[in-house]
Design an enzyme around this catalytic site. Structure first.
Site: not given
Length: 127
Positions: A27, A59, A79, A105
């Site tokens: 990863e 935004y 997290e 993910k």
């Protein structure tokens, strides 16, 4: 907004990023796609009453802060990615009283045919 997770909100959904977050070496080396959703709570009545960009949190600016926070890694955990985004948005936009950050993910290294692993943080401004 004084009540957490109620009232007006700016929502950004499906923000796509490519990153190198994860626990496994593959990863970190190859990277993968991530999707981020944000819901930011703030009083939008000044912008609605005046039709002036300066009376709201743009935004486009929220996106820029989110992208920069996402790219600060790599992080082991999504997290941590979500928490970094929440912290940076609060630091950049004093009018945002609460935020919900979801990090997905889609190619998480688990045996799934379809779907995504994700986390969702609910945070309120601490000051």
């Amino acid at each position: 907004m004084t009540d957490a997770f109620t009232g007006d909100r700016i929502i950004l959904e499906g923000l796509g990023f490519y990153g190198y977050h994860g626990v496994f070496p593959e990863e970190r080396k190859l990277g993968q796609r991530f999707v981020v959703d944000l819901t930011c709570g703030l009083d939008l009545s000044p912008a609605g009453d005046t039709d002036e960009l300066g009376r709201t949190a743009s935004y486009a600016d929220i996106y820029d802060v989110t992208k920069a926070a996402f790219e600060e890694g790599p992080f082991n955990l999504i997290e941590a990615v979500a928490q970094r985004i929440a912290d940076r948005v609060f630091a950049a936009f004093a009018d945002i009283g609460w935020i919900i950050v979801r990090v997905k993910k889609p190619e998480a290294p688990i045996a799934m045919v379809r779907g995504a692993a994700s986390v969702e943080l609910h945070r309120t401004r601490k000051d």
